[in-house]
Design a protein around this motif. Structure first.
Motif, mmCIF file in Angstrom:
data_model
loop_
_atom_site.group_PDB
_atom_site.id
_atom_site.type_symbol
_atom_site.label_atom_id
_atom_site.label_comp_id
_atom_site.label_asym_id
_atom_site.label_seq_id
_atom_site.Cartn_x
_atom_site.Cartn_y
_atom_site.Cartn_z
ATOM 1 N N THR A 133 -4.821 -1.496 5.785
ATOM 2 C CA THR A 133 -6.231 -1.993 5.149
ATOM 3 C C THR A 133 -6.540 -0.950 4.223
ATOM 4 O O THR A 133 -7.696 -1.126 3.559
ATOM 5 C CB THR A 133 -7.191 -2.011 6.360
ATOM 6 O OG1 THR A 133 -7.222 -0.609 6.866
ATOM 7 C CG2 THR A 133 -6.870 -2.813 7.296
ATOM 8 N N SER A 134 -5.863 -0.103 3.567
ATOM 9 C CA SER A 134 -6.141 0.963 2.624
ATOM 10 C C SER A 134 -6.650 -0.047 1.121
ATOM 11 O O SER A 134 -5.747 -0.797 0.824
ATOM 12 C CB SER A 134 -5.017 1.821 2.275
ATOM 13 O OG SER A 134 -5.237 2.690 1.105
ATOM 14 N N ALA A 135 -7.686 0.849 0.632
ATOM 15 C CA ALA A 135 -8.103 -0.139 -0.647
ATOM 16 C C ALA A 135 -7.028 0.249 -1.805
ATOM 17 O O ALA A 135 -6.933 -0.689 -2.675
ATOM 18 C CB ALA A 135 -9.526 0.549 -0.992
ATOM 19 N N GLU A 136 -6.316 1.175 -1.906
ATOM 20 C CA GLU A 136 -5.137 1.311 -2.757
ATOM 21 C C GLU A 136 -3.825 1.225 -2.088
ATOM 22 O O GLU A 136 -3.533 2.204 -1.331
ATOM 23 C CB GLU A 136 -5.565 2.799 -3.511
ATOM 24 C CG GLU A 136 -6.828 2.911 -4.056
ATOM 25 C CD GLU A 136 -6.935 4.199 -4.634
ATOM 26 O OE1 GLU A 136 -5.858 4.956 -4.459
ATOM 27 O OE2 GLU A 136 -7.907 4.465 -5.399
ATOM 28 N N GLY A 137 -3.414 0.317 -2.448
ATOM 29 C CA GLY A 137 -1.747 -0.162 -1.678
ATOM 30 C C GLY A 137 -1.656 -0.544 -0.355
ATOM 31 O O GLY A 137 -0.458 -0.669 0.187
ATOM 32 N N GLY A 138 -2.701 -0.705 0.107
ATOM 33 C CA GLY A 138 -2.642 -1.505 1.600
ATOM 34 C C GLY A 138 -2.226 -2.635 1.396
ATOM 35 O O GLY A 138 -2.234 -3.596 0.699
ATOM 36 N N ASN A 194 -4.227 -5.659 1.163
ATOM 37 C CA ASN A 194 -4.687 -6.116 -0.222
ATOM 38 C C ASN A 194 -3.676 -6.614 -1.265
ATOM 39 O O ASN A 194 -3.980 -7.406 -2.116
ATOM 40 C CB ASN A 194 -5.428 -4.625 -0.697
ATOM 41 C CG ASN A 194 -6.700 -4.285 -0.041
ATOM 42 O OD1 ASN A 194 -7.542 -5.071 0.191
ATOM 43 N ND2 ASN A 194 -6.960 -3.046 -0.060
ATOM 44 N N ILE A 195 -2.424 -5.986 -0.982
ATOM 45 C CA ILE A 195 -1.493 -6.622 -1.814
ATOM 46 C C ILE A 195 -1.189 -8.042 -1.399
ATOM 47 O O ILE A 195 -1.059 -8.866 -2.449
ATOM 48 C CB ILE A 195 -0.109 -5.858 -1.444
ATOM 49 C CG1 ILE A 195 -0.310 -4.397 -2.013
ATOM 50 C CG2 ILE A 195 0.999 -6.383 -2.093
ATOM 51 C CD1 ILE A 195 0.955 -3.379 -1.649
ATOM 52 N N ILE A 196 -1.323 -8.499 -0.128
ATOM 53 C CA ILE A 196 -1.018 -9.818 0.312
ATOM 54 C C ILE A 196 -2.318 -10.764 -0.503
ATOM 55 O O ILE A 196 -1.879 -11.702 -1.125
ATOM 56 C CB ILE A 196 -1.172 -9.986 1.509
ATOM 57 C CG1 ILE A 196 0.174 -9.514 2.201
ATOM 58 C CG2 ILE A 196 -0.987 -11.360 2.104
ATOM 59 C CD1 ILE A 196 0.257 -9.260 3.757
ATOM 60 N N GLU A 197 -3.460 -10.111 -0.464
ATOM 61 C CA GLU A 197 -4.699 -10.981 -0.908
ATOM 62 C C GLU A 197 -4.358 -11.091 -2.505
ATOM 63 O O GLU A 197 -4.694 -12.121 -2.974
ATOM 64 C CB GLU A 197 -6.012 -10.308 -0.673
ATOM 65 C CG GLU A 197 -6.415 -10.435 0.840
ATOM 66 C CD GLU A 197 -7.691 -9.898 1.272
ATOM 67 O OE1 GLU A 197 -8.580 -9.810 0.494
ATOM 68 O OE2 GLU A 197 -8.034 -9.367 2.265
#
Length: 567
Positions: free
Chosen positions: A499-504, A507-510
């Motif tokens: 769930t990391s804002a950077e590189g999580g 976030n990559i999937i979204e």
């Protein structure tokens, strides 16, 4: 009659008898095949994105739940009971050790209470005919209020209680004994240091309210008690200025209700097995919810048209599900394997961790395809309760250990590690002693710093790990340090990376899904423009054909008329 309007062009079908409207519509339906496929494609990816966002919310709930029990003290719930609730009650907090403590109470803590000896007929009785003052000493402070001539008993009570200073120290009441009314003053705080003293004003004292007019009906005093026979002297007692205290036995809050002078009350602390099982159930419930959410998203994507027929997806790549596969597999690996830094128990040597995996305490994955819980983690309650009875601390470590270090070798002892720096795991320690001093040392194969008999790692995964060398005779020694991390903290670390804002991963999937939806929308706009142009060309083409056929129809009519005339 069929009509098709496009701008200023109208098809009536009158000129040629041909329904060009239907021809154009059929042609456009064929040409719209790709656009329809893109619409379905976009809708399905939007649905996938909604599912990913739902999973993100589920993971946030998962983290919050796990964070509430990510230490062994929080996870291993304790209960406490008293053998005499009339004397004392007790509650257990984090860190309290299982066991029984003997409590002997000599006296409760009390506040100071004073009442007047003489009284008044009614609350409206005037207590002074002249302006004066009234003062009390409370602890180390003196408080004074002005009392005006004509002040009544009830007015005097309000003066004391409403005063910003005196009212925070003492409170006044009127006591009716059935014959007359008496003034009562009571200190608000418990303890021997909070005595109330009426200050002697001499000739300015109010009649009936001088120091000599008051009697001490309850004396300020501290609570006095012994714990497990301590202190030993007959006249020696532990004292507190409150009847509730939590600073005597770590993790235990005791409230005194009465006296048991000469007798002892047993305060018993035990593992709250039901609460621990509830924690485990909560952990598994959230874990299974995440698995279900990912499984719903990870199904094969099949594009269908409005008729339910499968659409050819050649040229399109289903992206994103690989990321969910990573998340699902990571969680599965954490829960299926032994805990990081855990050593399987050796009954012969009585070393290692009695419970190093979830399977060892009766938690497994339901493999029955006909079961409603197929694929879920399930509990064998009989096996779990047996584990909690045998070694509840070992169960708690399996779930909630956080860089909990241990060594089973006599050559080396664990000292400390640094949170967020030293990674959990198994580390080999080796050191050489010459002439009574360590001349070289390694931890995890990396050279370590030496200070006396202390060895500290400064590089690699073990950075920050500090140990003590126990062998001081010349020679080379080795031992193993196990830095344990329980399943909850392993999972939390994984969730942080997901769930990391950077590189999580999430976030990559979204972002990937949003890119697909955006690109598809752009492609749809281009296709819609192509179809609009195609439609316009068809309309113009068939309009020209309609006109030409109309001309031919006119020629044909003229010829038929001429032929008829010749006949």
């Amino acid at each position: 009659m069929t009509e098709y309007w496009s701008g200023a062009i109208t098809f009536t079908g009158l000129g040629s008898g041909t329904d060009f409207d239907s021809v154009i519509e059929a042609t456009m339906n064929v040409e719209s095949y790709r656009l329809n496929r893109m619409k379905i494609w976009g809708d399905q990816w939007s649905s996938k994105l909604d599912q990913v966002e739902e999973i993100s919310s589920e993971l946030a709930l998962y983290k919050t739940k796990l964070q509430s029990m990510d230490s062994t003290n929080e996870f291993l719930a304790k209960s406490a009971s008293s053998s005499s609730s009339a004397v004392a009650s007790v509650t257990a907090g984090s860190g309290v050790e299982v066991g029984t403590h003997a409590l002997e109470v000599k006296q409760k803590a009390q506040n100071d209470i004073w009442s007047t000896s003489s009284g008044w007929d009614k609350s409206s009785s005037v207590i002074t005919e002249t302006d004066t003052t009234f003062s009390v000493q409370y602890g180390d402070d003196e408080y004074t209020i002005d009392v005006s001539a004509g002040t009544t008993l009830e007015g005097f009570v309000r003066l004391i209680n409403n005063d910003a200073d005196m009212g925070d120290a003492v409170r006044a009441n009127i006591i009716d004994d059935g014959n007359e009314l008496h003034l009562q003053l009571r200190g608000l705080d418990l303890g021997a240091d909070n005595a109330v003293t009426i200050v002697d004003k001499g000739s300015d004292s109010i009649d009936g309210l001088s120091p000599a007019d008051f009697r001490n009906s309850q004396q300020a005093q501290n609570a006095k008690f012994k714990i497990d026979g301590y202190p030993e002297g007959e006249d020696e007692w532990i004292e507190r200025d409150s009847n509730t205290f939590s600073d005597v036995i770590d993790g235990l809050t005791i409230t005194i209700h009465g006296s048991s002078y000469g007798e002892t009350v047993d305060l018993t602390v035990a593992t709250d097995t039901e609460a621990v099982i509830a924690n485990i159930e909560s952990f598994l419930e959230r874990t299974n919810a995440i698995r279900d959410a990912i499984a719903a998203l990870d199904e094969d994507m099949e594009l269908t048209n409005e008729d339910g027929e499968e659409v050819d997806t050649t040229g399109y790549e289903v992206r994103g599900n690989y990321g969910m596969d990573i998340i699902e597999q990571s969680l599965q690996n954490i829960l299926a394997s032994a805990g990081l830094g855990f050593e399987y128990y050796d009954a012969d040597d009585n070393t290692g961790d009695r419970y190093a995996s979830l399977a060892s305490i009766g938690i497994s994955t339901d493999a029955d395809e006909n079961s409603t819980t197929f694929g879920h983690l399930i509990i064998d309650y009989e096996e779990l309760e047996e584990a909690l009875t045998k070694d509840p601390d070992a169960v708690a470590r399996l779930f909630a250990a956080d860089n909990d270090g241990v060594s089973y070798d006599s050559e080396v002892s664990f000292d400390s590690s640094i949170s967020n720096m030293t990674k959990p795991g198994e580390y080999e320690v080796e050191y050489t002693v010459e002439n009574g001093a360590i001349v070289s040392a390694t931890i995890g194969g990396e050279e370590a710093n030496v200070d006396g008999w202390s060895i500290t790692s400064v590089t690699g995964d073990s950075s920050g790990l500090a140990v003590t060398a126990n062998m001081h005779a010349d020679g080379t020694y080795s031992g193993t340090i196990y830095l344990r991390q329980g399943k909850i903290n392993q999972t939390l670390d994984a969730l942080d990376s997901f769930t990391s804002a950077e590189g999580g991963t999430l976030n990559i999937i979204e972002d990937s899904y949003k890119d697909i939806i955006k690109n598809n929308k752009t492609a749809m706009e281009k296709e819609e423009a192509r179809l609009e142009l195609k439609h316009q060309n068809l309309v113009e083409k068939y309009a020209a054909l309609e006109a030409l056929l109309g001309e031919y129809e006119d020629v044909n009519s003229s010829l038929e008329s001429l032929i008829a005339d010749l006949e």
